[in-house]
Design a protein around this motif. Structure first.
Motif, PDB file in Angstrom:
ATOM      1  N   SER A  42       0.830  -1.205   0.000  1.00 36.39           N
ATOM      2  CA  SER A  42       0.000   0.000   0.000  1.00 36.39           C
ATOM      3  C   SER A  42       0.859   1.249   0.000  1.00 36.39           C
ATOM      4  O   SER A  42       0.562   2.224  -0.698  1.00 36.39           O
ATOM      5  CB  SER A  42      -0.914   0.014   1.229  1.00 36.39           C
ATOM      6  N   TYR A  92     -10.339   5.015  -4.383  1.00 30.93           N
ATOM      7  CA  TYR A  92     -11.503   4.237  -3.985  1.00 30.93           C
ATOM      8  C   TYR A  92     -11.297   2.761  -4.329  1.00 30.93           C
ATOM      9  O   TYR A  92     -11.544   1.885  -3.508  1.00 30.93           O
ATOM     10  CB  TYR A  92     -12.760   4.776  -4.678  1.00 30.93           C
ATOM     11  N   LEU A  93     -10.828   2.503  -5.532  1.00 27.83           N
ATOM     12  CA  LEU A  93     -10.553   1.134  -5.963  1.00 27.83           C
ATOM     13  C   LEU A  93      -9.513   0.477  -5.064  1.00 27.83           C
ATOM     14  O   LEU A  93      -9.681  -0.670  -4.639  1.00 27.83           O
ATOM     15  CB  LEU A  93     -10.063   1.144  -7.417  1.00 27.83           C
ATOM     16  N   VAL A  96     -11.297   0.212  -1.253  1.00 26.33           N
ATOM     17  CA  VAL A  96     -12.510  -0.597  -1.107  1.00 26.33           C
ATOM     18  C   VAL A  96     -12.372  -1.966  -1.774  1.00 26.33           C
ATOM     19  O   VAL A  96     -12.679  -2.993  -1.165  1.00 26.33           O
ATOM     20  CB  VAL A  96     -13.738   0.172  -1.652  1.00 26.33           C
ATOM     21  N   VAL A  97     -11.909  -1.981  -3.002  1.00 24.90           N
ATOM     22  CA  VAL A  97     -11.864  -3.240  -3.749  1.00 24.90           C
ATOM     23  C   VAL A  97     -10.614  -4.048  -3.417  1.00 24.90           C
ATOM     24  O   VAL A  97     -10.693  -5.240  -3.125  1.00 24.90           O
ATOM     25  CB  VAL A  97     -11.970  -2.974  -5.269  1.00 24.90           C
ATOM     26  N   LEU A  98      -9.448  -3.388  -3.447  1.00 23.22           N
ATOM     27  CA  LEU A  98      -8.197  -4.104  -3.233  1.00 23.22           C
ATOM     28  C   LEU A  98      -7.806  -4.210  -1.756  1.00 23.22           C
ATOM     29  O   LEU A  98      -6.803  -4.836  -1.435  1.00 23.22           O
ATOM     30  CB  LEU A  98      -7.069  -3.438  -4.028  1.00 23.22           C
ATOM     31  N   LYS A  99      -8.556  -3.561  -0.886  1.00 28.80           N
ATOM     32  CA  LYS A  99      -8.334  -3.612   0.574  1.00 28.80           C
ATOM     33  C   LYS A  99      -6.940  -3.136   0.964  1.00 28.80           C
ATOM     34  O   LYS A  99      -6.263  -3.733   1.803  1.00 28.80           O
ATOM     35  CB  LYS A  99      -8.562  -5.026   1.124  1.00 28.80           C
TER      36      LYS A  99
END
Length: 129
Positions: A42, A92-93, A96-99
């Motif tokens: 990240s 956001y992706l 939310v999606v990739l955590k």
């Protein structure tokens, strides 16, 4: 006496990009080893987003400066809104999606700011304050 500095106003962009890539990689590796792999990835992803955003801002400003003055402001505003929307969608992706780890992303997004501060201090001390 100090000699000529290798970093100056004409090549600061390339040095900032190189330094940010190096710092993102180092922080990402350290974060993966010391905290968690998710945090390290990240952090690295945040750094890459910051560098991509930096390139996009620079290209947009160069393009706006080549336009006629009456068209430049509208072009710059539209590019600004588009850039913010795409960055928001990517964040956001990632979250939310990739955590992705939020704190890792925030630190990664700050890598460019850290580099700009470091380069500013370096250049001001090399020129005698």
């Amino acid at each position: 006496m100090t000699g000529p500095t290798r970093i100056n106003e004409s090549n600061i962009f390339s040095w900032l990009v190189r330094g940010s890539l190096l710092l993102s990689g180092a922080f990402g590796a350290a974060g993966a080893l010391l905290v968690s792999p998710r945090f390290g990835v990240s952090l690295f992803a945040g750094g890459m987003l910051a560098i991509a955003n930096f390139f996009w801002i620079r290209n947009g400003l160069e393009a706006a400066l080549r336009l006629q003055p009456r068209n430049a402001s509208r072009f710059a505003v539209l590019r600004y809104i588009l850039r913010l929307a795409i960055m928001a969608a990517l964040l956001y992706l990632a979250i939310v999606v990739l955590k992705a780890d939020i704190f890792g992303l925030l630190i990664g997004l700050s890598v460019l700011v850290i580099n700009i501060i470091a380069f500013s201090i370096y250049l001001s001390t090399r020129k005698g304050g």
